[in-house]
Design a protein around this motif. Structure first.
Motif, PDB file in Angstrom:
ATOM      1  N   THR A 266       0.823  -1.207   0.000  1.00 54.69           N
ATOM      2  CA  THR A 266       0.000   0.000   0.000  1.00 54.69           C
ATOM      3  C   THR A 266       0.854   1.252   0.000  1.00 54.69           C
ATOM      4  OG1 THR A 266      -1.686   1.236   1.240  1.00 54.69           O
ATOM      5  CG2 THR A 266      -0.130  -0.065   2.528  1.00 54.69           C
ATOM      6  N   ALA A 267       0.300   2.321  -0.520  1.00 53.24           N
ATOM      7  CA  ALA A 267       0.979   3.622  -0.481  1.00 53.24           C
ATOM      8  C   ALA A 267       0.528   4.418   0.733  1.00 53.24           C
ATOM      9  CB  ALA A 267       0.691   4.401  -1.765  1.00 53.24           C
ATOM     10  N   PHE A 268      -0.426   3.875   1.509  1.00 54.02           N
ATOM     11  CA  PHE A 268      -1.023   4.638   2.602  1.00 54.02           C
ATOM     12  C   PHE A 268      -0.900   3.874   3.904  1.00 54.02           C
ATOM     13  CE2 PHE A 268      -3.165   5.589  -1.375  1.00 54.02           C
ATOM     14  CZ  PHE A 268      -3.037   6.979  -1.431  1.00 54.02           C
ATOM     15  N   ASP A 269      -0.189   4.460   4.845  1.00 57.74           N
ATOM     16  CA  ASP A 269       0.117   3.783   6.104  1.00 57.74           C
ATOM     17  C   ASP A 269      -1.126   3.508   6.929  1.00 57.74           C
ATOM     18  OD1 ASP A 269       1.708   2.601   7.948  1.00 57.74           O
ATOM     19  OD2 ASP A 269       2.349   4.438   8.926  1.00 57.74           O
ATOM     20  N   GLN A 270      -2.212   4.317   6.734  1.00 55.86           N
ATOM     21  CA  GLN A 270      -3.396   4.123   7.563  1.00 55.86           C
ATOM     22  C   GLN A 270      -4.085   2.788   7.302  1.00 55.86           C
ATOM     23  OE1 GLN A 270      -3.145   6.539   5.231  1.00 55.86           O
ATOM     24  NE2 GLN A 270      -5.107   6.953   4.196  1.00 55.86           N
ATOM     25  N   TYR A 271      -3.711   2.131   6.201  1.00 54.80           N
ATOM     26  CA  TYR A 271      -4.300   0.836   5.910  1.00 54.80           C
ATOM     27  C   TYR A 271      -3.608  -0.299   6.668  1.00 54.80           C
ATOM     28  CZ  TYR A 271      -6.962   2.830   2.043  1.00 54.80           C
ATOM     29  OH  TYR A 271      -7.827   3.555   1.289  1.00 54.80           O
ATOM     30  N   ALA A 272      -2.503   0.001   7.323  1.00 52.82           N
ATOM     31  CA  ALA A 272      -1.715  -1.059   7.957  1.00 52.82           C
ATOM     32  C   ALA A 272      -2.511  -1.819   9.007  1.00 52.82           C
ATOM     33  CB  ALA A 272      -0.455  -0.468   8.580  1.00 52.82           C
ATOM     34  N   VAL A 273      -3.257  -1.102   9.862  1.00 49.76           N
ATOM     35  CA  VAL A 273      -4.002  -1.762  10.928  1.00 49.76           C
ATOM     36  C   VAL A 273      -5.057  -2.686  10.341  1.00 49.76           C
ATOM     37  CG1 VAL A 273      -5.602  -1.414  12.842  1.00 49.76           C
ATOM     38  CG2 VAL A 273      -3.592   0.033  12.639  1.00 49.76           C
TER      39      VAL A 273
END
Length: 275
Positions: free
Chosen positions: A85-92
């Motif tokens: 992903t390019a977006f860290d908020q998707y990690a969780v």
């Protein structure tokens, strides 16, 4: 020679696909068997090729990465998933969807190496369990009904050590870009804090995003037991047992930590009191 890891890459950006494929070329035990540009292609490819590992983009038009994984739940040969992903908020959310790991774009070489290390370890454990299952089935077929089977034999004696391969001997904990390796034998106890596990080992506390149920499956029950709804202890680390008059009981670890045993798990204590 080590068995190759069969990999499928999924990303709607052609350059991202090409870049990840190039990085994986330097990994000698990886065989990229297919690439997919969207979620529907990914589902078809995974069901057709049965890969060991999938690098799966999260943000894609139509079916996103999470939808792809949800559509595959229940698949007998479910592959390991590493989200990209390019977006860290998707990690969780990625970890809530049972991903082995996740990588941020642009993919860093060190993070890719760490993810592949985890994939190799998990696949080795899976293959060991599958091999043992095949051996049990083979010997059961040879023995026939009514005879002593390998399944029974594995329940006692030195051969039992083979079956223990399915349990983890190390925990890999991500911490600010690093991967900390904790030997399971050095863990004193583990307690739950919401959706996280606190791993207490050698005076340090490491935080791991994991559920209690998943953690229990990783640990050998001969060595690790729950003493509370949110606490698992290493039985080898217990130094004292303190029964109380009111029926409660406390275990003292070699580290000096005192832990209360819930009434629901008092059976764990009997092994100490009977010796």
């Amino acid at each position: 020679m080590a068995e190759s890891i069969r990999v499928v890459l999924v990303d709607d950006e052609p350059l991202a696909l090409k870049g990840l494929a190039l990085r994986l070329e330097s990994v000698g035990d990886v065989d990229v068997i297919d690439t997919c540009a969207n979620g529907r292609e990914a589902i078809k490819s995974i069901k057709t090729h049965r890969p060991d590992l999938v690098f799966l983009d999260i943000q894609m038009p139509g079916l996103d990465g999470f939808a792809v994984v949800r559509s595959l739940l229940g698949l007998i040969d479910m592959p390991l998933i590493i989200f990209v992903t390019a977006f860290d908020q998707y990690a969780v959310e990625a970890f809530e969807t049972y991903a082995l790991d996740y990588l941020l774009k642009p993919v860093e070489e060190q993070r890719l190496e760490g993810a592949m290390y985890r994939a190799r370890e998990r696949l080795a454990e899976r293959r060991a369990v599958e091999q043992n299952a095949r051996l049990v089935a083979m010997f059961d077929a040879i023995d026939g009904p009514g005879n002593s089977s390998l399944a029974s034999f594995l329940g006692a004696g030195p051969v039992q050590r083979e079956s223990e391969q399915r349990y983890f001997h190390q925990l890999h904990i991500k911490d600010r870009g690093r991967i900390i390796i904790v030997d399971v034998k050095d863990v004193d106890f583990i307690d739950a804090a919401g959706d996280y596990m606190c791993i207490h080992s050698k005076g340090d506390t490491h935080i791991l995003r994991e559920t209690m149920k998943v953690m229990e499956r990783k640990l050998d029950p001969v060595q690790f037991q729950r003493i509370h709804r949110s606490t698992i202890i290493n039985l080898d680390r217990v130094s004292e047992v303190h029964p109380h008059a009111n029926g409660e009981c406390f275990l003292v670890l070699k580290s000096g930590q005192e832990l209360k045993v819930s009434r629901s798990y008092k059976g764990v204590v009997t092994r100490f009191l009977q010796n």
